[in-house]
Scaffold this motif. Structure first.
Motif, mmCIF file in Angstrom:
data_model
loop_
_atom_site.group_PDB
_atom_site.id
_atom_site.type_symbol
_atom_site.label_atom_id
_atom_site.label_comp_id
_atom_site.label_asym_id
_atom_site.label_seq_id
_atom_site.Cartn_x
_atom_site.Cartn_y
_atom_site.Cartn_z
ATOM 1 N N GLY A 1 0.816 -1.203 0.000
ATOM 2 C CA GLY A 1 0.000 0.000 0.000
ATOM 3 C C GLY A 1 0.854 1.260 0.000
ATOM 4 N N PHE A 2 1.919 1.240 0.776
ATOM 5 C CA PHE A 2 2.828 2.391 0.819
ATOM 6 C C PHE A 2 3.499 2.604 -0.532
ATOM 7 C CE2 PHE A 2 7.013 4.281 1.465
ATOM 8 C CZ PHE A 2 6.682 5.458 2.118
ATOM 9 N N ALA A 3 4.031 1.527 -1.116
ATOM 10 C CA ALA A 3 4.704 1.643 -2.418
ATOM 11 C C ALA A 3 3.740 2.161 -3.484
ATOM 12 C CB ALA A 3 5.286 0.289 -2.828
ATOM 13 N N ALA A 4 2.522 1.643 -3.487
ATOM 14 C CA ALA A 4 1.526 2.091 -4.470
ATOM 15 C C ALA A 4 1.162 3.550 -4.240
ATOM 16 C CB ALA A 4 0.285 1.208 -4.395
ATOM 17 N N THR A 5 1.107 3.968 -2.987
ATOM 18 C CA THR A 5 0.790 5.361 -2.674
ATOM 19 C C THR A 5 1.930 6.282 -3.092
ATOM 20 O OG1 THR A 5 -0.658 4.629 -0.895
ATOM 21 C CG2 THR A 5 0.030 6.920 -0.830
ATOM 22 N N VAL A 6 3.163 5.810 -3.014
ATOM 23 C CA VAL A 6 4.293 6.588 -3.538
ATOM 24 C C VAL A 6 4.117 6.783 -5.047
ATOM 25 C CG1 VAL A 6 6.785 6.554 -4.010
ATOM 26 C CG2 VAL A 6 5.934 5.970 -1.722
ATOM 27 N N VAL A 7 3.769 5.716 -5.764
ATOM 28 C CA VAL A 7 3.544 5.812 -7.213
ATOM 29 C C VAL A 7 2.429 6.814 -7.499
ATOM 30 C CG1 VAL A 7 2.733 4.544 -9.260
ATOM 31 C CG2 VAL A 7 4.438 3.509 -7.738
ATOM 32 N N LEU A 8 1.307 6.698 -6.799
ATOM 33 C CA LEU A 8 0.189 7.621 -6.996
ATOM 34 C C LEU A 8 0.604 9.052 -6.683
ATOM 35 C CD1 LEU A 8 -2.817 8.181 -7.561
ATOM 36 C CD2 LEU A 8 -3.275 7.641 -5.160
ATOM 37 N N SER A 9 1.371 9.239 -5.635
ATOM 38 C CA SER A 9 1.823 10.582 -5.250
ATOM 39 C C SER A 9 2.694 11.196 -6.334
ATOM 40 C CB SER A 9 2.587 10.520 -3.927
ATOM 41 O OG SER A 9 1.746 10.023 -2.913
ATOM 42 N N LEU A 10 3.573 10.384 -6.915
ATOM 43 C CA LEU A 10 4.414 10.883 -8.010
ATOM 44 C C LEU A 10 3.554 11.288 -9.207
ATOM 45 C CD1 LEU A 10 7.412 8.382 -7.767
ATOM 46 C CD2 LEU A 10 7.389 10.819 -7.128
ATOM 47 N N LEU A 11 2.538 10.496 -9.505
ATOM 48 C CA LEU A 11 1.615 10.861 -10.592
ATOM 49 C C LEU A 11 0.899 12.175 -10.276
ATOM 50 C CD1 LEU A 11 -0.064 7.418 -11.397
ATOM 51 C CD2 LEU A 11 1.507 8.707 -12.865
ATOM 52 N N MET A 12 0.472 12.342 -9.032
ATOM 53 C CA MET A 12 -0.203 13.576 -8.633
ATOM 54 C C MET A 12 0.736 14.771 -8.769
ATOM 55 S SD MET A 12 -2.398 12.052 -5.367
ATOM 56 C CE MET A 12 -1.898 13.369 -4.338
ATOM 57 N N LEU A 13 1.995 14.610 -8.356
ATOM 58 C CA LEU A 13 2.964 15.692 -8.473
ATOM 59 C C LEU A 13 3.249 16.021 -9.938
ATOM 60 C CD1 LEU A 13 5.402 14.701 -5.584
ATOM 61 C CD2 LEU A 13 3.828 16.659 -5.626
ATOM 62 N N MET A 14 3.369 14.995 -10.781
ATOM 63 C CA MET A 14 3.593 15.231 -12.215
ATOM 64 C C MET A 14 2.395 15.944 -12.831
ATOM 65 S SD MET A 14 5.763 11.899 -13.563
ATOM 66 C CE MET A 14 4.323 10.960 -13.843
ATOM 67 N N LYS A 15 1.185 15.520 -12.461
ATOM 68 C CA LYS A 15 -0.034 16.154 -12.956
ATOM 69 C C LYS A 15 -0.026 17.631 -12.594
ATOM 70 C CE LYS A 15 -3.970 16.112 -10.667
ATOM 71 N NZ LYS A 15 -4.257 17.532 -10.620
ATOM 72 N N GLY A 16 0.325 17.919 -11.349
ATOM 73 C CA GLY A 16 0.382 19.308 -10.897
ATOM 74 C C GLY A 16 1.448 20.106 -11.620
ATOM 75 N N ALA A 17 2.630 19.509 -11.830
ATOM 76 C CA ALA A 17 3.721 20.196 -12.516
ATOM 77 C C ALA A 17 3.364 20.509 -13.972
ATOM 78 C CB ALA A 17 5.002 19.355 -12.453
ATOM 79 N N MET A 18 2.536 19.663 -14.579
ATOM 80 C CA MET A 18 2.118 19.891 -15.963
ATOM 81 C C MET A 18 0.925 20.840 -16.051
ATOM 82 S SD MET A 18 2.578 16.207 -17.832
ATOM 83 C CE MET A 18 1.772 15.189 -16.622
ATOM 84 N N GLY A 19 0.380 21.207 -14.900
ATOM 85 C CA GLY A 19 -0.760 22.114 -14.896
ATOM 86 C C GLY A 19 -2.070 21.459 -15.299
ATOM 87 N N LEU A 20 -2.124 20.130 -15.228
ATOM 88 C CA LEU A 20 -3.348 19.406 -15.586
ATOM 89 C C LEU A 20 -4.325 19.431 -14.424
ATOM 90 C CD1 LEU A 20 -1.830 16.252 -17.315
ATOM 91 C CD2 LEU A 20 -2.904 18.209 -18.429
ATOM 92 N N MET A 21 -5.495 19.910 -14.671
ATOM 93 C CA MET A 21 -6.580 19.949 -13.693
ATOM 94 C C MET A 21 -6.104 20.386 -12.298
ATOM 95 S SD MET A 21 -9.314 17.006 -14.491
ATOM 96 C CE MET A 21 -10.437 17.911 -13.453
ATOM 97 N N PRO A 22 -5.612 21.607 -12.168
ATOM 98 C CA PRO A 22 -5.142 22.053 -10.846
ATOM 99 C C PRO A 22 -6.252 22.051 -9.799
ATOM 100 C CG PRO A 22 -5.239 23.883 -12.399
ATOM 101 C CD PRO A 22 -5.508 22.630 -13.191
ATOM 102 N N GLU A 23 -7.502 22.132 -10.247
ATOM 103 C CA GLU A 23 -8.616 22.112 -9.290
ATOM 104 C C GLU A 23 -8.814 20.730 -8.669
ATOM 105 O OE1 GLU A 23 -10.239 21.277 -13.407
ATOM 106 O OE2 GLU A 23 -8.779 22.642 -12.562
ATOM 107 N N LEU A 24 -8.227 19.692 -9.276
ATOM 108 C CA LEU A 24 -8.281 18.335 -8.730
ATOM 109 C C LEU A 24 -7.005 18.100 -7.936
ATOM 110 C CD1 LEU A 24 -9.630 15.573 -8.466
ATOM 111 C CD2 LEU A 24 -8.531 14.928 -10.619
ATOM 112 N N ASN A 25 -7.049 18.460 -6.666
ATOM 113 C CA ASN A 25 -5.883 18.368 -5.798
ATOM 114 C C ASN A 25 -6.288 17.633 -4.513
ATOM 115 O OD1 ASN A 25 -3.772 18.760 -3.989
ATOM 116 N ND2 ASN A 25 -3.342 20.823 -4.724
ATOM 117 N N PRO A 26 -6.141 16.300 -4.509
ATOM 118 C CA PRO A 26 -6.559 15.529 -3.336
ATOM 119 C C PRO A 26 -5.877 15.944 -2.038
ATOM 120 C CG PRO A 26 -6.129 14.072 -5.188
ATOM 121 C CD PRO A 26 -5.669 15.441 -5.588
ATOM 122 N N ILE A 27 -4.625 16.379 -2.118
ATOM 123 C CA ILE A 27 -3.913 16.783 -0.897
ATOM 124 C C ILE A 27 -4.560 18.036 -0.312
ATOM 125 C CG2 ILE A 27 -1.697 17.505 0.079
ATOM 126 C CD1 ILE A 27 -1.993 14.474 -0.870
ATOM 127 N N ALA A 28 -4.868 18.997 -1.176
ATOM 128 C CA ALA A 28 -5.545 20.222 -0.708
ATOM 129 C C ALA A 28 -6.930 19.879 -0.164
ATOM 130 C CB ALA A 28 -5.650 21.234 -1.849
#
Length: 155
Positions: free
Chosen positions: A11-38
């Motif tokens: 679960g931790f390893a998969a969450t790291v993968v998901l987190s990296l995807l979320m960070l990449m999504k944010g860095a690319m400016g894709l759907m900034p309104e979709l921010n699960p951490i916020a």
């Protein structure tokens, strides 16, 4: 190593993968309104009085992915559809996605299935969860194989 520790490690390893995807999504400016951490940070702050720090959201994100989903995957593993742990992980990820769409999304003000954020919100989160599930299943299967091999070596 106990099976629940292995499932939480997956679960931790998969969450790291998901987190990296979320960070990449944010860095690319894709759907900034979709921010699960916020969203998690805001919910923890407004509903539980926790500090309005993104660290609170990140900790909640990792606790949910590691403990809740890691243990639940282990408990449901034998009942999930699919012949391999990878497919079972992806099947499980649809359940995790569905739960996210009907509980936290409306609680965060994004509406059922995040529809207040637009049609891309449920589609993007489903794709990200499927990748998370593939990582969960893959790591889980590798840890199971390593545990089986270690047990066979000691027998």
């Amino acid at each position: 190593m106990p099976c629940y520790i292995r499932s939480m490690m997956a679960g931790f390893a998969a969450t790291v993968v998901l987190s990296l995807l979320m960070l990449m999504k944010g860095a690319m400016g894709l759907m900034p309104e979709l921010n699960p951490i916020a969203m998690l940070t805001d919910m923890a702050h407004t509903k539980m009085g926790m500090p309005a720090s993104p660290m609170v959201g990140w900790v909640a994100h990792f606790v949910i992915g590691t403990v809740l989903w890691g243990i639940l995957f282990k408990l449901l593993h034998s009942k999930l559809p699919g012949g391999t742990a990878l497919v079972k992980g992806m099947s499980f990820s649809v359940l995790a996605w569905l739960m996210m769409m009907i509980l936290p999304m409306p609680m965060a003000g994004a509406g059922l299935f995040g529809m207040k954020l637009g049609m891309m919100a449920p589609v993007m989160t489903l794709m990200m969860h499927l990748i998370w599930g593939a990582a969960l299943g893959f790591v889980y299967s590798r840890l199971q194989a390593d545990s089986s091999a270690a047990k066979a070596a000691t027998d």
